[in-house]
Design an enzyme around this catalytic site. Structure first.
Site: not given
Length: 510
Positions: A78, A168, A170, A224-226
């Site tokens: 683009c 685009h 994506e 948590g996951v992180d």
């Protein structure tokens, strides 16, 4: 990394989507602001993103194409395609109307970029300018009914080819966009596409071993996951030289402190639980402003960490579970960015403790963190937990935080999440939480008039938290949850459901 795709960000809302699509194709990529091209030896190709700007504007974002054209395979998307045309002698003109939405692209010249792509395929357009003439040494390879959809450099023009798309690829509305991107990274750039969770773990652990040497790391866990996956990676690299702390700040979900400590048993992590609930709740007394609450919570975390660090004088590093969206959002393409909310990781802590910072997940998206966690063998009960904000219920109890308000929020939230789990919906959604509103309303229970609090239920579907859609929970389930909360939690007499998307709303209310 030995195969890097550089994505230059010109401010497009879709830039992160380009990165996500490439990662899904098992190739490593990083996003850089258009004016900060990296000096690296492992670059395999460069992609120029879209932009809200026009190349014809006086304040158009510019880039020295000599740094990349002929040096690497290049793809302009683009704005990137228009910039290449504009700077290399083609012609870009303002369109009579903005072209936004689906279009049918017809391939006019066979090319390896369109391998396994239908001769006519749907693509997604989002632009106000059009390329009316391609530069000398370039040829048009696809059109829509109205415009040039794709063009490329002829083989004799440069050492490495330049491809330019007005559409685009994506965006999922470009039905074969993923195939087109694969052809660019594999057929044109020559990437092997071998970046997998197993390879991520191997590379990260080796890097951590070299970076940390024989030194010790202090890390705060949240359940948590992180933070869990980050701790597991560091632990795999340095073993018992990782020291983990899980702080009960009084703002956790009901029974969370005990449940999380229990969940970590058997994982080999060197973890200590610290009960500091009174410290935090007293510190928040009288504080109503969301940003001020975050600052108080952050400051008190620093105090608790500081106290704990005195018992570990050998620690030289602080581990954090920062992920890629945190990194991207902290770098503005157009200059200093506006702070929407303070970052959930504790700012100022490394300097305060005179520690170096180690962030093993800083280049991964949330879904990639989960894939790495699964490969590491992190238990599903931790891996599949919904994201929870760093300040906890401090920003889910709107306005001033008191012990009673936290209790009400905890009780209602427990009913909410228990029903999601029992119904099978907990695993189907990305994040759910209960918000205690700073308003009271009239209700009737039996023959009594009540004047009690209202709660809002928030439930969203997302991949990484950057955008989110509200979850379409069944009415029957919402009715059950509402009824149980109102009947079982004295102090709440009204339940509402939040149906806002992100953007424009954020996931958390504060």
């Amino acid at each position: 990394m030995n195969e890097l795709i550089v994505i230059l960000d010109f401010g497009s809302q879709y830039t992160q989507l380009i990165a996500r699509r490439l990662r899904e194709l098992n190739v490593y990529c990083e996003i850089y602001p258009f004016n900060k091209f990296p000096q690296r030896d492992d670059i395999k190709a460069v992609i120029l993103s879209g932009s809200p700007f026009s190349v014809l504007d006086e304040n158009a974002l510019d880039f020295d194409l000599e740094k990349i054209v002929g040096v690497y395979p290049v793809l302009g998307v683009c704005y990137g395609a228009q910039l290449i045309a504009h700077k290399l002698g083609g012609k870009v003109l303002k369109s009579d109307k903005r072209e936004y939405g689906k279009a049918i692209m017809t391939v006019t010249e066979p090319d390896r970029i369109f391998e396994e792509v239908e001769p006519a395929t749907q693509v997604w357009m989002s632009h106000g300018d059009s390329i009316t003439k391609v530069p000398d040494g370039f040829e048009i390879i696809a059109r829509t009914s109205d415009i040039v959809a794709a063009y490329r450099s002829i083989d004799t023009m440069y050492k490495y080819p330049v491809y330019c798309f007005q559409f685009h690829p994506e965006v999922t509305h470009s039905l074969q966009g993923k195939e087109i991107l694969y052809n660019f990274i594999h057929e044109v750039a020559g990437c092997k596409c071998e970046w997998t969770p197993a390879s991520m773990i191997h590379e990260t652990v080796e890097r951590l071993k070299n970076e940390l040497g024989n030194e010790h790391v202090l890390m705060g866990l949240s359940g948590g996951v992180d933070s869990t996956v980050a701790a597991c990676l560091i632990h795999r690299a340095i073993g018992d030289r990782l020291h983990c702390v899980f702080i009960d700040n009084g703002l956790l979900r009901k029974n969370e402190f005990e449940d999380v400590l229990s969940s970590y048993k058997g994982m080999g992590l060197n973890i200590k639980g610290v009960n500091a609930a009174d410290l935090f709740l007293d510190g928040l007394s009288g504080v109503k402003d969301p940003e001020e609450k975050r600052k108080v919570i952050g400051r008190l975390f620093i105090e608790v960490f500081e106290d704990e660090s005195h018992y570990l004088p050998e620690v030289k590093w602080l581990g954090q579970g920062t992920i890629y969206p945190d990194v991207i959002e902290s770098v503005s393409v157009h200059g200093p960015s506006v702070t929407i909310k303070s970052h959930h990781n504790v700012g100022g802590l490394p300097d305060k403790l005179k520690l170096k910072l180690v962030e093993p997940l800083r280049m991964l998206f949330k879904d990639e963190v989960r894939k790495v966690g699964k490969e590491l063998g992190v238990p599903p009960r931790l891996l599949n937990r919904h994201p929870f904000p760093g300040p906890g219920l401090g920003i889910r109890v709107l306005g001033e935080v008191t012990r009673e308000k936290v209790r009400l929020c905890q009780e209602a939230d427990k009913i909410y999440t228990d029903n999601l789990s029992k119904s099978g919906w907990y695993e189907k959604v990305w994040q759910a939480g209960t918000i205690l509103l700073p308003v009271q309303s009239v209700g009737v229970m039996g023959d009594e008039r009540t004047y009690e609090y209202a709660v809002a239920l928030r439930c969203v579907n997302s991949l990484d938290g950057m955008t989110a859609e509200w979850s379409h929970l069944p009415y029957e389930l919402l009715a059950t949850i509402s009824s149980e909360i109102i009947n079982q939690v004295k102090g709440i007499n009204r339940v509402v459901y939040d149906i806002s998307t992100k953007p424009p709303a954020t996931i958390e209310w504060e």
